[in-house]
Write a protein that holds these residues in place. Structure first.
Motif, PDB file in Angstrom:
ATOM      1  N   LYS A 129      -1.781  12.289  -6.657  1.00 31.33           N
ATOM      2  CA  LYS A 129      -2.401  11.131  -6.027  1.00 31.33           C
ATOM      3  C   LYS A 129      -1.410  10.002  -5.776  1.00 31.33           C
ATOM      4  O   LYS A 129      -1.497   9.297  -4.773  1.00 31.33           O
ATOM      5  CB  LYS A 129      -3.555  10.611  -6.901  1.00 31.33           C
ATOM      6  CG  LYS A 129      -4.777  11.519  -6.925  1.00 31.33           C
ATOM      7  CD  LYS A 129      -5.958  10.873  -7.615  1.00 31.33           C
ATOM      8  CE  LYS A 129      -5.794  10.795  -9.116  1.00 31.33           C
ATOM      9  NZ  LYS A 129      -7.017  10.300  -9.784  1.00 31.33           N
ATOM     10  N   PHE A 130      -0.458   9.819  -6.701  1.00 33.68           N
ATOM     11  CA  PHE A 130       0.373   8.622  -6.649  1.00 33.68           C
ATOM     12  C   PHE A 130       1.744   8.841  -6.018  1.00 33.68           C
ATOM     13  O   PHE A 130       2.430   7.865  -5.706  1.00 33.68           O
ATOM     14  CB  PHE A 130       0.538   8.049  -8.055  1.00 33.68           C
ATOM     15  CG  PHE A 130      -0.764   7.816  -8.761  1.00 33.68           C
ATOM     16  CD1 PHE A 130      -1.865   7.330  -8.071  1.00 33.68           C
ATOM     17  CD2 PHE A 130      -0.912   8.108 -10.102  1.00 33.68           C
ATOM     18  CE1 PHE A 130      -3.081   7.126  -8.710  1.00 33.68           C
ATOM     19  CE2 PHE A 130      -2.118   7.906 -10.751  1.00 33.68           C
ATOM     20  CZ  PHE A 130      -3.212   7.414 -10.055  1.00 33.68           C
ATOM     21  N   GLN A 159      -2.502   0.025  -4.976  1.00 33.17           N
ATOM     22  CA  GLN A 159      -2.037  -0.797  -3.863  1.00 33.17           C
ATOM     23  C   GLN A 159      -2.679  -2.182  -3.915  1.00 33.17           C
ATOM     24  O   GLN A 159      -2.007  -3.200  -3.697  1.00 33.17           O
ATOM     25  CB  GLN A 159      -2.368  -0.118  -2.540  1.00 33.17           C
ATOM     26  CG  GLN A 159      -1.788  -0.818  -1.316  1.00 33.17           C
ATOM     27  CD  GLN A 159      -0.287  -0.694  -1.230  1.00 33.17           C
ATOM     28  OE1 GLN A 159       0.246   0.400  -1.135  1.00 33.17           O
ATOM     29  NE2 GLN A 159       0.406  -1.831  -1.282  1.00 33.17           N
ATOM     30  N   LYS A 204       4.932   3.788   0.629  1.00 34.24           N
ATOM     31  CA  LYS A 204       4.386   2.457   0.881  1.00 34.24           C
ATOM     32  C   LYS A 204       5.222   1.370   0.215  1.00 34.24           C
ATOM     33  O   LYS A 204       4.745   0.263  -0.048  1.00 34.24           O
ATOM     34  CB  LYS A 204       2.933   2.387   0.389  1.00 34.24           C
ATOM     35  CG  LYS A 204       2.020   3.375   1.108  1.00 34.24           C
ATOM     36  CD  LYS A 204       0.583   3.276   0.636  1.00 34.24           C
ATOM     37  CE  LYS A 204      -0.316   4.249   1.384  1.00 34.24           C
ATOM     38  NZ  LYS A 204      -1.732   4.164   0.959  1.00 34.24           N
ATOM     39  N   LEU A 214       2.652   6.863  -2.916  1.00 32.74           N
ATOM     40  CA  LEU A 214       2.931   5.432  -2.989  1.00 32.74           C
ATOM     41  C   LEU A 214       4.384   5.135  -2.651  1.00 32.74           C
ATOM     42  O   LEU A 214       4.718   4.031  -2.212  1.00 32.74           O
ATOM     43  CB  LEU A 214       2.600   4.896  -4.391  1.00 32.74           C
ATOM     44  CG  LEU A 214       1.123   4.841  -4.773  1.00 32.74           C
ATOM     45  CD1 LEU A 214       0.968   4.553  -6.256  1.00 32.74           C
ATOM     46  CD2 LEU A 214       0.387   3.785  -3.949  1.00 32.74           C
ATOM     47  N   ASN A 233      -6.964   5.536  -8.257  1.00 30.40           N
ATOM     48  CA  ASN A 233      -6.440   6.107  -7.020  1.00 30.40           C
ATOM     49  C   ASN A 233      -5.393   5.195  -6.389  1.00 30.40           C
ATOM     50  O   ASN A 233      -5.120   4.093  -6.879  1.00 30.40           O
ATOM     51  CB  ASN A 233      -7.583   6.394  -6.038  1.00 30.40           C
ATOM     52  CG  ASN A 233      -8.433   5.163  -5.752  1.00 30.40           C
ATOM     53  OD1 ASN A 233      -7.923   4.054  -5.623  1.00 30.40           O
ATOM     54  ND2 ASN A 233      -9.753   5.361  -5.656  1.00 30.40           N
ATOM     55  N   GLN A 234      -4.838   5.662  -5.278  1.00 31.05           N
ATOM     56  CA  GLN A 234      -3.792   4.900  -4.593  1.00 31.05           C
ATOM     57  C   GLN A 234      -4.265   3.517  -4.177  1.00 31.05           C
ATOM     58  O   GLN A 234      -3.517   2.535  -4.283  1.00 31.05           O
ATOM     59  CB  GLN A 234      -3.338   5.652  -3.345  1.00 31.05           C
ATOM     60  CG  GLN A 234      -2.441   6.835  -3.581  1.00 31.05           C
ATOM     61  CD  GLN A 234      -1.931   7.393  -2.267  1.00 31.05           C
ATOM     62  OE1 GLN A 234      -1.504   6.654  -1.397  1.00 31.05           O
ATOM     63  NE2 GLN A 234      -1.997   8.710  -2.124  1.00 31.05           N
ATOM     64  N   LYS A 235      -5.483   3.440  -3.664  1.00 30.27           N
ATOM     65  CA  LYS A 235      -5.989   2.156  -3.164  1.00 30.27           C
ATOM     66  C   LYS A 235      -6.035   1.105  -4.262  1.00 30.27           C
ATOM     67  O   LYS A 235      -5.675  -0.063  -4.033  1.00 30.27           O
ATOM     68  CB  LYS A 235      -7.381   2.331  -2.560  1.00 30.27           C
ATOM     69  CG  LYS A 235      -7.931   1.045  -1.950  1.00 30.27           C
ATOM     70  CD  LYS A 235      -9.323   1.231  -1.387  1.00 30.27           C
ATOM     71  CE  LYS A 235      -9.818  -0.056  -0.718  1.00 30.27           C
ATOM     72  NZ  LYS A 235      -9.795  -1.239  -1.629  1.00 30.27           N
ATOM     73  N   TYR A 289       5.775   1.064  -9.886  1.00 29.08           N
ATOM     74  CA  TYR A 289       4.578   1.529 -10.604  1.00 29.08           C
ATOM     75  C   TYR A 289       5.019   2.413 -11.767  1.00 29.08           C
ATOM     76  O   TYR A 289       5.841   3.317 -11.603  1.00 29.08           O
ATOM     77  CB  TYR A 289       3.679   2.324  -9.658  1.00 29.08           C
ATOM     78  CG  TYR A 289       2.596   3.117 -10.353  1.00 29.08           C
ATOM     79  CD1 TYR A 289       1.656   2.486 -11.162  1.00 29.08           C
ATOM     80  CD2 TYR A 289       2.526   4.501 -10.214  1.00 29.08           C
ATOM     81  CE1 TYR A 289       0.673   3.207 -11.803  1.00 29.08           C
ATOM     82  CE2 TYR A 289       1.538   5.234 -10.852  1.00 29.08           C
ATOM     83  CZ  TYR A 289       0.616   4.580 -11.658  1.00 29.08           C
ATOM     84  OH  TYR A 289      -0.361   5.302 -12.300  1.00 29.08           O
TER      85      TYR A 289
END
Length: 221
Positions: free
Chosen positions: A45-46, A122, A52, A49, A117-119, A6
């Motif tokens: 926020k990130f 993702q 993940k 990640l 956001n993260q979602k 990212y």
């Protein structure tokens, strides 16, 4: 090394260099402060990640003029300078720089989208077959990503009117033959009226940006 990367694509918050369209109501220092608060929220926020399977990068401009900026970048982010004359050139360079490291999927976003956001990031990776894009309300896009096998240079090197209302439309036309997934539309922060709207919709995890809005409510109405 993970297979996904990212890129947070940003300009360093230097007064009178960033968010100049906010300066019909705000000073150069205030506009730069908004950029800084949005960036700090992005870092918070990130950063998760990384847990993940997504490696994190920051592509910055104007770095030579703000040495102190690098002190606030979290350890989870690797950073490198943007190169190129146009925003298209710079995005192209950023994507190619990361793909050259061996990643299979790369997603790039701007840094001035409060409700990114993260979602969503993702989902960009999970839904990506070839290309993914996140439209912004002003006719552009806040996110673009692709697999290694897709060359986005025809988008970035085309004479698109960057910053105009038809950027998204022109971009989608250029990748019409690709498998494209379109993410939810989000608002970015460009004009004073965007700050007024943000008072209503900014999510709770925008800690620093929300604090600025709270403290400066009278300045943006």
């Amino acid at each position: 090394m993970n297979k996904k990367a990212y890129i947070l694509f940003t300009r360093i918050p230097i007064p009178n260099k960033v968010k100049t369209r906010l300066q019909t109501k705000l000073t150069g220092e205030e506009a730069a402060q908004i950029q800084l608060e949005l960036l700090k929220d992005g870092f918070l926020k990130f950063e998760a990640l990384k847990n993940k399977g997504i490696d994190l990068f920051l592509a910055y401009s104007d770095g030579a003029k703000s040495k102190s900026f690098f002190e606030i970048i979290p350890d989870g982010f690797e950073y490198f300078p943007q190169l190129g004359d146009t925003i298209g050139d710079r995005m192209d360079h950023a994507m190619k720089t990361i793909f050259a490291k061996g990643y299979e999927k790369v997603v790039l976003t701007g840094s001035d989208i409060p409700n990114l956001n993260q979602k969503i990031i993702q989902d960009a990776f999970d839904k990506m077959e070839e290309v993914v894009i996140g439209p912004s309300c002003d006719g552009g896009y806040y996110l673009i990503g692709s697999t290694y096998s897709i060359d986005l240079s025809p988008i970035f090197q085309t004479n698109i009117g960057w910053g105009k209302q038809n950027v998204l439309q022109e971009t989608i036309a250029l990748i019409a033959k690709r498998k494209l997934y379109v993410l939810p539309t989000l608002k970015d922060i460009d004009y004073p009226e965007d700050l007024v709207e943000a008072l209503k919709y900014s999510e709770k995890d925008n800690y620093f940006f929300n604090q600025w809005l709270k403290e400066n409510r009278g300045r943006v109405k």
